[in-house]
Enzyme design. Sequence first.
Site, short mmCIF file in Angstrom:
data_model
loop_
_atom_site.label_atom_id
_atom_site.label_comp_id
_atom_site.label_asym_id
_atom_site.label_seq_id
_atom_site.Cartn_x
_atom_site.Cartn_y
_atom_site.Cartn_z
N GLY A 8 5.26 8.35 -2.70
CA GLY A 8 4.26 7.86 -3.65
C GLY A 8 2.83 8.12 -3.20
N GLY A 32 3.07 5.00 -8.33
CA GLY A 32 2.37 6.02 -7.57
C GLY A 32 2.18 7.35 -8.27
N THR A 76 3.33 -3.24 -2.55
CA THR A 76 2.54 -2.49 -1.58
C THR A 76 1.36 -3.31 -1.05
OG1 THR A 76 3.14 -0.42 -2.59
CG2 THR A 76 0.99 -0.47 -1.58
#
Length: 321
Positions: free
Chosen positions: A212, A236, A182
Amino acid sequence: MKYSIAIHGGAGTISRRRFTPDKQIAYYQVLAQAIKTAENLLANGGTALAAVEAAVIILEDCPLFNAGKGAVFTNEGKHEMDASIMTGHDLQAGAIAFVHGVRNPIRLARAVMEQSEHVFLCGTGAEQFARKVGLPFEPESYFFTQDRYTQLLKAQKEDTIQLDHSENDSPKNDPLDKKHGTVGAVALDSYGNVAAATSTGGLTNKKFGRIGDSSIIGAGTYANNLSCAVSCTGYGEFYIRGVVAYDVSCLMEYKGLSLDDACQVVINDKQVKMGSDGGLIAVDAQGNVCLSYNSEGMYRAYKRHNSPLFVAVFDEELRID
Ligand code: ASP
């Protein structure tokens, strides 16, 4: 002009063994490019919002990261992307989840914030909105990366879902060259305003429309001029349950903690006790920067108006001469 910009490209059990000099250069270059692009905006009177969006777009366009072009595969072999953005002077926010085909999900999150009366759009509705505001789409083939496809096949075989960047360092157990996670950015601009942005493909082999923290305001992303701007990375589910980004902000706003202390409490105490590994980047309204993680490493970089560029993956600074 006083400003700060910080970015991350995911945290996790990153393999030192496979972090070869070639890879170091590749990661260094793109992280440095994202910082420089954002800094150029900030140094010329650009807003924190423009800076975080610009930095995230560069990371979304790079296949090394799990966002945009490099988004991981779902169980069905698709790419479902989540993103969010927030500005700290007015608490405006935009978020999107379960989106397919949009080239730059962070631009869609910004469009939701600025061009809709809503905060959070998902799925086909969010895609319709993206078309309405004229954002570019890409075919499935654009999002294909061989490494991540191999990663999906392995996760399917083992029936696991996994963080893109986490890997077992044992050569026996981990023959794959997995890439990383991410992306996010936080900034303070010369007007004293902070902003945060986060974008992801989520977890490899995710199913059932899983969403998430990256698209959830307060969990993966938060910004408030009274405290700080935060962008998170990690598994997440823990970040949603810990309302991590907002928790950092609350510790500063209500308890008077410094940025460093608030991040320390949340990442190195509360999240550790919950059993999660990951990290966050944060900037406060004074321009202090905190890059905090409880995993083996986190792709990260920052630059303040009066400091040199800092780029790191593990504990030590990454220097490319
Ligand atoms: N936080 C992201 C998610 O759970 C994954 C990551 O940070 O790499 O979707």
